[in-house]
Write a protein that holds these residues in place. Structure first.
Motif, PDB file in Angstrom:
ATOM      1  N   LEU A   1       0.835  -1.212   0.000  1.00  0.00           N
ATOM      2  CA  LEU A   1       0.000   0.000   0.000  1.00  0.00           C
ATOM      3  C   LEU A   1       0.868   1.260   0.000  1.00  0.00           C
ATOM      4  N   ASN A   2       1.978   1.215   0.742  1.00  0.00           N
ATOM      5  CA  ASN A   2       2.876   2.378   0.769  1.00  0.00           C
ATOM      6  C   ASN A   2       3.516   2.644  -0.595  1.00  0.00           C
ATOM      7  N   LEU A   3       3.794   1.564  -1.334  1.00  0.00           N
ATOM      8  CA  LEU A   3       4.371   1.741  -2.676  1.00  0.00           C
ATOM      9  C   LEU A   3       3.326   2.325  -3.622  1.00  0.00           C
ATOM     10  N   ILE A   4       2.112   1.760  -3.579  1.00  0.00           N
ATOM     11  CA  ILE A   4       1.033   2.272  -4.440  1.00  0.00           C
ATOM     12  C   ILE A   4       0.729   3.724  -4.069  1.00  0.00           C
ATOM     13  N   GLY A   5       0.799   4.013  -2.772  1.00  0.00           N
ATOM     14  CA  GLY A   5       0.483   5.360  -2.279  1.00  0.00           C
ATOM     15  C   GLY A   5       1.613   6.362  -2.432  1.00  0.00           C
ATOM     16  N   CYS A   6       2.699   5.963  -3.116  1.00  0.00           N
ATOM     17  CA  CYS A   6       3.843   6.857  -3.364  1.00  0.00           C
ATOM     18  C   CYS A   6       4.462   7.381  -2.069  1.00  0.00           C
ATOM     19  N   ILE A   7       4.344   6.598  -0.991  1.00  0.00           N
ATOM     20  CA  ILE A   7       4.994   6.953   0.270  1.00  0.00           C
ATOM     21  C   ILE A   7       6.407   6.365   0.258  1.00  0.00           C
ATOM     22  N   ASP A   8       6.565   5.276  -0.474  1.00  0.00           N
ATOM     23  CA  ASP A   8       7.844   4.575  -0.540  1.00  0.00           C
ATOM     24  C   ASP A   8       8.098   4.167  -1.996  1.00  0.00           C
ATOM     25  N   LYS A   9       9.351   3.841  -2.308  1.00  0.00           N
ATOM     26  CA  LYS A   9       9.686   3.498  -3.698  1.00  0.00           C
ATOM     27  C   LYS A   9      10.101   2.036  -3.810  1.00  0.00           C
ATOM     28  N   PRO A  10       9.731   1.359  -4.911  1.00  0.00           N
ATOM     29  CA  PRO A  10      10.129  -0.041  -5.053  1.00  0.00           C
ATOM     30  C   PRO A  10      11.633  -0.189  -5.307  1.00  0.00           C
ATOM     31  N   THR A  11      12.182  -1.354  -4.935  1.00  0.00           N
ATOM     32  CA  THR A  11      13.586  -1.642  -5.226  1.00  0.00           C
ATOM     33  C   THR A  11      13.721  -2.059  -6.686  1.00  0.00           C
ATOM     34  N   LYS A  12      12.724  -2.794  -7.156  1.00  0.00           N
ATOM     35  CA  LYS A  12      12.689  -3.225  -8.567  1.00  0.00           C
ATOM     36  C   LYS A  12      11.274  -3.064  -9.094  1.00  0.00           C
ATOM     37  N   GLY A  13      11.146  -2.983 -10.404  1.00  0.00           N
ATOM     38  CA  GLY A  13       9.822  -2.940 -11.025  1.00  0.00           C
ATOM     39  C   GLY A  13       9.283  -1.522 -11.126  1.00  0.00           C
ATOM     40  N   ILE A  14       8.112  -1.391 -11.735  1.00  0.00           N
ATOM     41  CA  ILE A  14       7.527  -0.061 -11.890  1.00  0.00           C
ATOM     42  C   ILE A  14       6.065  -0.019 -11.433  1.00  0.00           C
ATOM     43  N   ILE A  15       5.645   1.171 -11.057  1.00  0.00           N
ATOM     44  CA  ILE A  15       4.258   1.394 -10.649  1.00  0.00           C
ATOM     45  C   ILE A  15       3.670   2.486 -11.542  1.00  0.00           C
ATOM     46  N   LYS A  16       2.488   2.191 -12.060  1.00  0.00           N
ATOM     47  CA  LYS A  16       1.802   3.176 -12.900  1.00  0.00           C
ATOM     48  C   LYS A  16       0.517   3.604 -12.220  1.00  0.00           C
ATOM     49  N   ILE A  17       0.255   4.901 -12.238  1.00  0.00           N
ATOM     50  CA  ILE A  17      -1.022   5.414 -11.769  1.00  0.00           C
ATOM     51  C   ILE A  17      -1.624   6.225 -12.921  1.00  0.00           C
ATOM     52  N   ASP A  18      -2.836   5.858 -13.319  1.00  0.00           N
ATOM     53  CA  ASP A  18      -3.461   6.491 -14.485  1.00  0.00           C
ATOM     54  C   ASP A  18      -2.522   6.483 -15.689  1.00  0.00           C
ATOM     55  N   ASP A  19      -1.896   5.336 -15.921  1.00  0.00           N
ATOM     56  CA  ASP A  19      -1.008   5.160 -17.083  1.00  0.00           C
ATOM     57  C   ASP A  19       0.292   5.961 -17.013  1.00  0.00           C
ATOM     58  N   GLU A  20       0.511   6.634 -15.892  1.00  0.00           N
ATOM     59  CA  GLU A  20       1.749   7.393 -15.756  1.00  0.00           C
ATOM     60  C   GLU A  20       2.715   6.598 -14.865  1.00  0.00           C
ATOM     61  N   ILE A  21       3.940   6.408 -15.359  1.00  0.00           N
ATOM     62  CA  ILE A  21       4.923   5.682 -14.549  1.00  0.00           C
ATOM     63  C   ILE A  21       5.426   6.614 -13.451  1.00  0.00           C
ATOM     64  N   VAL A  22       5.119   6.286 -12.200  1.00  0.00           N
ATOM     65  CA  VAL A  22       5.515   7.181 -11.108  1.00  0.00           C
ATOM     66  C   VAL A  22       6.863   6.776 -10.511  1.00  0.00           C
ATOM     67  N   THR A  23       7.298   5.562 -10.826  1.00  0.00           N
ATOM     68  CA  THR A  23       8.588   5.084 -10.322  1.00  0.00           C
ATOM     69  C   THR A  23       9.707   5.935 -10.927  1.00  0.00           C
ATOM     70  N   GLY A  24      10.611   6.379 -10.064  1.00  0.00           N
ATOM     71  CA  GLY A  24      11.695   7.223 -10.554  1.00  0.00           C
ATOM     72  C   GLY A  24      11.400   8.708 -10.376  1.00  0.00           C
ATOM     73  N   PHE A  25      10.176   9.033 -10.003  1.00  0.00           N
ATOM     74  CA  PHE A  25       9.836  10.428  -9.730  1.00  0.00           C
ATOM     75  C   PHE A  25      10.603  10.920  -8.491  1.00  0.00           C
ATOM     76  N   SER A  26      10.891  12.215  -8.463  1.00  0.00           N
ATOM     77  CA  SER A  26      11.528  12.811  -7.285  1.00  0.00           C
ATOM     78  C   SER A  26      10.526  12.816  -6.122  1.00  0.00           C
ATOM     79  N   SER A  27      11.016  13.017  -4.913  1.00  0.00           N
ATOM     80  CA  SER A  27      10.125  13.049  -3.752  1.00  0.00           C
ATOM     81  C   SER A  27       9.086  14.154  -3.875  1.00  0.00           C
ATOM     82  N   ASN A  28       9.505  15.291  -4.445  1.00  0.00           N
ATOM     83  CA  ASN A  28       8.555  16.397  -4.637  1.00  0.00           C
ATOM     84  C   ASN A  28       7.434  16.032  -5.586  1.00  0.00           C
TER      85      ASN A  28
END
Ligand SMILES: Nc1ncnc2c1ncn2[C@@H]1O[C@H](COP(=O)(O)OP(=O)(O)OP(=O)(O)O)[C@@H](O)[C@H]1O
Ligand SMILES: [Mg+2]
Length: 239
Positions: A51-78
Motif C-alpha cells: 500500500l505504501n508503494l502504491i500510495g507513493c509513500i515509498d519506492k520499489p527496489t525493482k519494477g515499476i508502478i503506474k497510476i493512471d497510465d503514468e509511470i511514477v517510479t523514478g519520480f523525485s520526492s517532490n
C-alpha cells in the motif's frame, strides 16, 4: 474497466542493519476504477509495504508502478508528493488524526493549500462529515470521539479532496466487530456513489467478504487464486 493502478514486477527490499529483508517479490497487479479491492494476507506478508508503494509513500527496489497510465517510479520526492496530493488519500489503522484539531479542522486540513476560498472549504468539509454521519460532531476533538467516530473523521478527511484512489491499511483493525462493519459499510457506499477506487488491506475474513475482489499475498508474493474446478476436485477428493 479502466486500469487506475498497475504494478509490474515490483519488489521491495529493506535493509535492516546488515540484513536484507525481502518484503515483496515480483508483484504484478492491477486495480480498476470503482473497485473495492482487498489486499489480504497474514501479518508480515507485505500488505502495508504494498500500500505504501502504491500510495507513493515509498519506492520499489525493482519494477515499476503506474497510476493512471503514468509511470511514477523514478519520480523525485517532490513529484511523488504532488501525485499524492492530486490523486491519493489514506485511511490508517490508528486513524492518524491531529489531536489538537476538531473533527472539522482535521477534515479541512488537506484542503488548506489547494482550496483558498473559505466558504467552499467549509461546504466541502461539512458535506464530507455529513456523508459519514458526523455532522453533529464537527467541533469535537479526536479524544472526545469514539474509535468508530475517529475512523469516520479519517474517512471524511480522505474523501474531501475527491481523490482517484483511497488506500486504507487495516481500517477496522482497532475497532470492535460491529463498529468495523459500520465503518466498512460507509466506505463501501462512498465507493458505490463516487466510483472511487478503494484498496484496503486486511486479514479479517469478514472484511474480505465485502470486497469486490481479493488479492492474496503471502511472504511478499501474490498467491494465484485456485481454479474453481480444482478447488471442487480437491474438496470432493478429501470428503
Ligand atoms: N522499514 C522496514 N524495515 C525493515 N523491514 C521492514 C520494514 N517495513 C516492513 N518490513 C518487513 O517487511 C515485511 C512485510 O511487512 P509489512 O509491514 O508490509 O507486513 P503486513 O502484511 O502489513 O503485516 P501486518 O499485518 O502485521 O501489518 C515484514 O517481514 C517486515 O518485518
Ligand atoms: Mg501492515
Amino acid at each position: 474497466m479502466k486500469t487506475i493502478v498497475k504494478t509490474e514486477h515490483v519488489s521491495k527490499t529493506f535493509l535492516l542493519g546488515k540484513t536484507q529483508v525481502q518484503a515483496l517479490t515480483d508483484i504484478s497487479i492491477k486495480a480498476f476504477e470503482g473497485e473495492f479491492l482487498a489486499i489480504a494476507g497474514p501479518s508480515g506478508s507485505g500488505k502495508t509495504t504494498l500500500l505504501n508503494l502504491i500510495g507513493c509513500i515509498d519506492k520499489p527496489t525493482k519494477g515499476i508502478i503506474k497510476i493512471d497510465d503514468e509511470i511514477v517510479t523514478g519520480f523525485s520526492s517532490n513529484k511523488l508528493a504532488d501525485i499524492r496530493l492530486a490523486k491519493l488519500a489514506f485511511i490508517f489503522q490508528t486513524f492518524n488524526l491531529i489531536p489538537v484539531l476538531s473533527a472539522c479542522e482535521n477534515v479541512e486540513y488537506p484542503l488548506l493549500k489547494t482550496v483558498k476560498n473559505k466558504t467552499e472549504r467549509f461546504d466541502r468539509v461539512f458535506y464530507a462529515l455529513q456523508s459519514v454521519g458526523l455532522e453533529k460532531f464537527v467541533k469535537h476533538r479526536p479524544d472526545e470521539l469514539s474509535g468508530g467516530q475517529r475512523q469516520r473523521v479519517a474517512i471524511a478527511r480522505a474523501l474531501v479532496t475527491e481523490p482517484r484512489i483511497i488506500l486504507a491499511d487495516e481500517p477496522t483493525a482497532n475497532l470492535d466487530q460491529k463498529t468495523g462493519e459500520d465503518v466498512l459499510n460507509i466506505m463501501k457506499s462512498i465507493n458505490k456513489d463516487s466510483n472511487t477506487l478503494f484498496i484496503f488491506s486486511t486479514h479479517d475474513p469478514k472484511v474480505m467478504q465485502m470486497a469486490s475482489r481479493i488479492i492474496r499475498i503471502t511472504d511478499g508474493r501474490v498467491v494465484e487464486p485456485t481454479h474453481p474446478g480444482r478447488l471442487k476436485n480437491e474438496f470432493s477428493h478429501k470428503h
